[in-house]
Design a protein around this motif. Structure first.
Motif, PDB file in Angstrom:
ATOM      1  N   ASN A 119      27.548 -22.272 -33.396  1.00  0.00           N
ATOM      2  CA  ASN A 119      27.550 -23.510 -33.914  1.00  0.00           C
ATOM      3  C   ASN A 119      27.791 -23.678 -35.451  1.00  0.00           C
ATOM      4  O   ASN A 119      28.281 -24.469 -35.855  1.00  0.00           O
ATOM      5  N   ALA A 120      27.593 -22.665 -36.229  1.00  0.00           N
ATOM      6  CA  ALA A 120      27.768 -22.357 -37.696  1.00  0.00           C
ATOM      7  C   ALA A 120      29.402 -22.487 -37.723  1.00  0.00           C
ATOM      8  O   ALA A 120      29.596 -23.297 -38.738  1.00  0.00           O
ATOM      9  N   VAL A 121      29.970 -21.643 -36.871  1.00  0.00           N
ATOM     10  CA  VAL A 121      31.370 -21.606 -37.002  1.00  0.00           C
ATOM     11  C   VAL A 121      32.154 -23.010 -36.543  1.00  0.00           C
ATOM     12  O   VAL A 121      32.719 -23.481 -37.332  1.00  0.00           O
ATOM     13  N   ARG A 122      31.546 -23.469 -35.635  1.00  0.00           N
ATOM     14  CA  ARG A 122      32.285 -24.920 -34.926  1.00  0.00           C
ATOM     15  C   ARG A 122      31.928 -25.905 -35.840  1.00  0.00           C
ATOM     16  O   ARG A 122      32.580 -26.737 -36.057  1.00  0.00           O
ATOM     17  N   HIS A 123      30.514 -26.075 -36.147  1.00  0.00           N
ATOM     18  CA  HIS A 123      29.944 -27.441 -36.613  1.00  0.00           C
ATOM     19  C   HIS A 123      29.828 -27.277 -38.201  1.00  0.00           C
ATOM     20  O   HIS A 123      29.147 -28.359 -38.980  1.00  0.00           O
ATOM     21  N   GLY A 124      29.903 -26.199 -38.886  1.00  0.00           N
ATOM     22  CA  GLY A 124      29.220 -26.054 -40.140  1.00  0.00           C
ATOM     23  C   GLY A 124      30.508 -26.840 -41.051  1.00  0.00           C
ATOM     24  O   GLY A 124      31.673 -27.327 -40.529  1.00  0.00           O
ATOM     25  N   PRO A 125      30.144 -27.082 -42.230  1.00  0.00           N
ATOM     26  CA  PRO A 125      30.859 -27.948 -43.219  1.00  0.00           C
ATOM     27  C   PRO A 125      32.255 -27.256 -43.376  1.00  0.00           C
ATOM     28  O   PRO A 125      32.328 -25.914 -43.543  1.00  0.00           O
ATOM     29  N   SER A 126      33.314 -27.929 -43.593  1.00  0.00           N
ATOM     30  CA  SER A 126      34.857 -27.195 -44.164  1.00  0.00           C
ATOM     31  C   SER A 126      34.637 -27.117 -45.702  1.00  0.00           C
ATOM     32  O   SER A 126      35.406 -26.298 -46.196  1.00  0.00           O
ATOM     33  N   LEU A 127      33.746 -28.143 -46.353  1.00  0.00           N
ATOM     34  CA  LEU A 127      33.735 -27.867 -47.812  1.00  0.00           C
ATOM     35  C   LEU A 127      32.255 -27.878 -48.485  1.00  0.00           C
ATOM     36  O   LEU A 127      31.369 -28.409 -47.550  1.00  0.00           O
ATOM     37  N   LYS A 128      32.376 -27.270 -49.282  1.00  0.00           N
ATOM     38  CA  LYS A 128      30.699 -27.134 -50.046  1.00  0.00           C
ATOM     39  C   LYS A 128      31.095 -27.449 -51.629  1.00  0.00           C
ATOM     40  O   LYS A 128      32.491 -27.726 -51.986  1.00  0.00           O
ATOM     41  N   PHE A 129      30.189 -27.749 -52.272  1.00  0.00           N
ATOM     42  CA  PHE A 129      30.135 -28.443 -53.715  1.00  0.00           C
ATOM     43  C   PHE A 129      29.965 -27.454 -54.860  1.00  0.00           C
ATOM     44  O   PHE A 129      28.866 -27.103 -54.394  1.00  0.00           O
ATOM     45  N   SER A 130      30.627 -27.138 -55.642  1.00  0.00           N
ATOM     46  CA  SER A 130      30.117 -26.389 -56.795  1.00  0.00           C
ATOM     47  C   SER A 130      28.999 -27.026 -57.570  1.00  0.00           C
ATOM     48  O   SER A 130      28.684 -28.332 -57.235  1.00  0.00           O
ATOM     49  N   GLU A 131      28.218 -26.386 -58.621  1.00  0.00           N
ATOM     50  CA  GLU A 131      27.263 -26.875 -59.554  1.00  0.00           C
ATOM     51  C   GLU A 131      27.899 -28.169 -60.119  1.00  0.00           C
ATOM     52  O   GLU A 131      27.063 -29.175 -60.425  1.00  0.00           O
ATOM     53  N   GLN A 132      29.243 -28.205 -60.310  1.00  0.00           N
ATOM     54  CA  GLN A 132      29.728 -29.523 -61.120  1.00  0.00           C
ATOM     55  C   GLN A 132      30.091 -30.481 -60.329  1.00  0.00           C
ATOM     56  O   GLN A 132      30.659 -31.333 -60.650  1.00  0.00           O
ATOM     57  N   GLY A 133      30.061 -30.212 -59.069  1.00  0.00           N
ATOM     58  CA  GLY A 133      30.511 -31.471 -57.998  1.00  0.00           C
ATOM     59  C   GLY A 133      31.647 -31.092 -57.275  1.00  0.00           C
ATOM     60  O   GLY A 133      32.169 -32.130 -56.555  1.00  0.00           O
ATOM     61  N   HIS A 134      32.481 -30.087 -57.820  1.00  0.00           N
ATOM     62  CA  HIS A 134      33.702 -30.035 -57.300  1.00  0.00           C
ATOM     63  C   HIS A 134      33.992 -29.473 -55.654  1.00  0.00           C
ATOM     64  O   HIS A 134      33.141 -28.349 -55.759  1.00  0.00           O
ATOM     65  N   PRO A 135      34.788 -30.097 -55.039  1.00  0.00           N
ATOM     66  CA  PRO A 135      34.781 -29.513 -53.685  1.00  0.00           C
ATOM     67  C   PRO A 135      35.388 -28.136 -53.511  1.00  0.00           C
ATOM     68  O   PRO A 135      36.231 -27.886 -54.304  1.00  0.00           O
ATOM     69  N   ARG A 136      34.664 -27.283 -52.598  1.00  0.00           N
ATOM     70  CA  ARG A 136      35.619 -25.981 -52.443  1.00  0.00           C
ATOM     71  C   ARG A 136      35.540 -25.620 -50.925  1.00  0.00           C
ATOM     72  O   ARG A 136      34.406 -25.875 -50.403  1.00  0.00           O
ATOM     73  N   PRO A 137      36.165 -24.976 -50.415  1.00  0.00           N
ATOM     74  CA  PRO A 137      36.303 -24.677 -48.991  1.00  0.00           C
ATOM     75  C   PRO A 137      34.964 -23.663 -48.675  1.00  0.00           C
ATOM     76  O   PRO A 137      34.727 -22.888 -49.292  1.00  0.00           O
ATOM     77  N   GLU A 138      34.154 -23.985 -47.425  1.00  0.00           N
ATOM     78  CA  GLU A 138      33.141 -23.181 -47.051  1.00  0.00           C
ATOM     79  C   GLU A 138      33.595 -21.996 -46.534  1.00  0.00           C
ATOM     80  O   GLU A 138      34.200 -22.341 -45.469  1.00  0.00           O
ATOM     81  N   ARG A 139      33.276 -20.808 -46.699  1.00  0.00           N
ATOM     82  CA  ARG A 139      33.972 -19.686 -45.909  1.00  0.00           C
ATOM     83  C   ARG A 139      33.016 -18.747 -45.345  1.00  0.00           C
ATOM     84  O   ARG A 139      33.405 -17.888 -44.645  1.00  0.00           O
ATOM     85  N   GLU A 140      31.551 -18.771 -45.555  1.00  0.00           N
ATOM     86  CA  GLU A 140      30.903 -18.048 -44.954  1.00  0.00           C
ATOM     87  C   GLU A 140      29.485 -18.700 -44.392  1.00  0.00           C
ATOM     88  O   GLU A 140      29.235 -19.961 -44.900  1.00  0.00           O
ATOM     89  N   PHE A 141      28.866 -18.066 -43.626  1.00  0.00           N
ATOM     90  CA  PHE A 141      27.550 -18.452 -43.128  1.00  0.00           C
ATOM     91  C   PHE A 141      26.583 -17.164 -43.232  1.00  0.00           C
ATOM     92  O   PHE A 141      27.310 -15.924 -43.274  1.00  0.00           O
ATOM     93  N   GLU A 142      25.491 -17.202 -43.157  1.00  0.00           N
ATOM     94  CA  GLU A 142      24.497 -15.883 -43.297  1.00  0.00           C
ATOM     95  C   GLU A 142      23.815 -15.889 -41.712  1.00  0.00           C
ATOM     96  O   GLU A 142      23.256 -17.008 -41.440  1.00  0.00           O
ATOM     97  N   VAL A 143      23.343 -14.690 -41.647  1.00  0.00           N
ATOM     98  CA  VAL A 143      22.645 -14.470 -40.463  1.00  0.00           C
ATOM     99  C   VAL A 143      21.395 -13.448 -40.887  1.00  0.00           C
ATOM    100  O   VAL A 143      21.831 -12.579 -41.599  1.00  0.00           O
ATOM    101  N   ALA A 144      20.428 -13.694 -40.384  1.00  0.00           N
ATOM    102  CA  ALA A 144      19.180 -12.990 -40.760  1.00  0.00           C
ATOM    103  C   ALA A 144      18.215 -12.566 -39.347  1.00  0.00           C
ATOM    104  O   ALA A 144      18.076 -13.583 -38.748  1.00  0.00           O
ATOM    105  N   VAL A 145      17.913 -11.541 -39.315  1.00  0.00           N
ATOM    106  CA  VAL A 145      16.896 -11.062 -38.256  1.00  0.00           C
ATOM    107  C   VAL A 145      15.817 -10.138 -39.021  1.00  0.00           C
ATOM    108  O   VAL A 145      16.005  -9.491 -39.695  1.00  0.00           O
ATOM    109  N   THR A 146      14.510 -10.689 -38.323  1.00  0.00           N
ATOM    110  CA  THR A 146      13.356 -10.234 -39.022  1.00  0.00           C
ATOM    111  C   THR A 146      12.428  -9.749 -37.643  1.00  0.00           C
ATOM    112  O   THR A 146      12.371 -10.462 -36.927  1.00  0.00           O
ATOM    113  N   ALA A 147      12.053  -8.399 -37.637  1.00  0.00           N
ATOM    114  CA  ALA A 147      11.218  -7.988 -36.698  1.00  0.00           C
ATOM    115  C   ALA A 147       9.872  -8.165 -37.623  1.00  0.00           C
ATOM    116  O   ALA A 147       9.566  -7.489 -38.293  1.00  0.00           O
ATOM    117  N   LEU A 148       8.930  -8.866 -36.619  1.00  0.00           N
ATOM    118  CA  LEU A 148       7.659  -9.168 -37.250  1.00  0.00           C
ATOM    119  C   LEU A 148       6.723  -8.089 -36.689  1.00  0.00           C
ATOM    120  O   LEU A 148       7.067  -7.578 -35.542  1.00  0.00           O
TER     121      LEU A 148
END
Length: 143
Positions: free
Chosen positions: A52-81
């Motif tokens: 879902n992150a790959v297919r439906h994630g955004p193609s752009l993200k915005f810098s602190e200054q509001g400039h668009p740039r390509p979204e290139r990554e997503f994060e995966v985390a696994v926690t054993a409780l």
């Protein structure tokens, strides 16, 4: 004991398989072997959420200054409780929450969240404000 591992991957279809392998390897390092039903459930849910992150994630993200740039990554985390449960988190810069949708018998996609709902003890979405969202799922016992 609580154990957590997180990693970032490029938004590319090949990253889904890599996410599955890295989570499976991490859980094996923590002592969970192949064939454990909960381990297989965790890997399947990682696959669905990463897809879902790959297919439906955004193609752009915005810098602190509001400039668009390509979204290139997503994060995966696994926690054993400590209670044997496992929390899976997949984060991207998208702000739109995933939702289940009706799909026809011939549709090739659109069933992933139903699978997540059927396997996970609980799942949901955490907003990260202007930094996107985290979709999480909890698998109980055995991990």
């Amino acid at each position: 004991m609580l154990r957590r591992n997180a990693f970032r991957l490029p938004r590319h279809p090949a990253s889904v398989g890599l996410a599955r392998r890295r989570v499976r390897d991490q859980l094996a390092d923590w002592g969970h072997g192949p064939g454990e039903p909960a381990l297989e459930d965790v890997v399947l849910l990682v696959s669905e959420l990463a897809t879902n992150a790959v297919r439906h994630g955004p193609s752009l993200k915005f810098s602190e200054q509001g400039h668009p740039r390509p979204e290139r990554e997503f994060e995966v985390a696994v926690t054993a409780l400590a209670d044997g449960s496992c929390l899976i988190e997949v984060s991207d810069e998208g702000r739109q929450e995933p939702r289940m949708r009706a799909v026809g018998d011939q549709a090739e996609a659109g069933r992933g969240l139903r699978l997540v709902e059927g396997i996970a003890a609980a799942w949901g979405v955490w907003s990260r404000g202007r930094h996107g969202k985290t979709v999480w799922a909890l698998v109980t016992a055995g991990i």
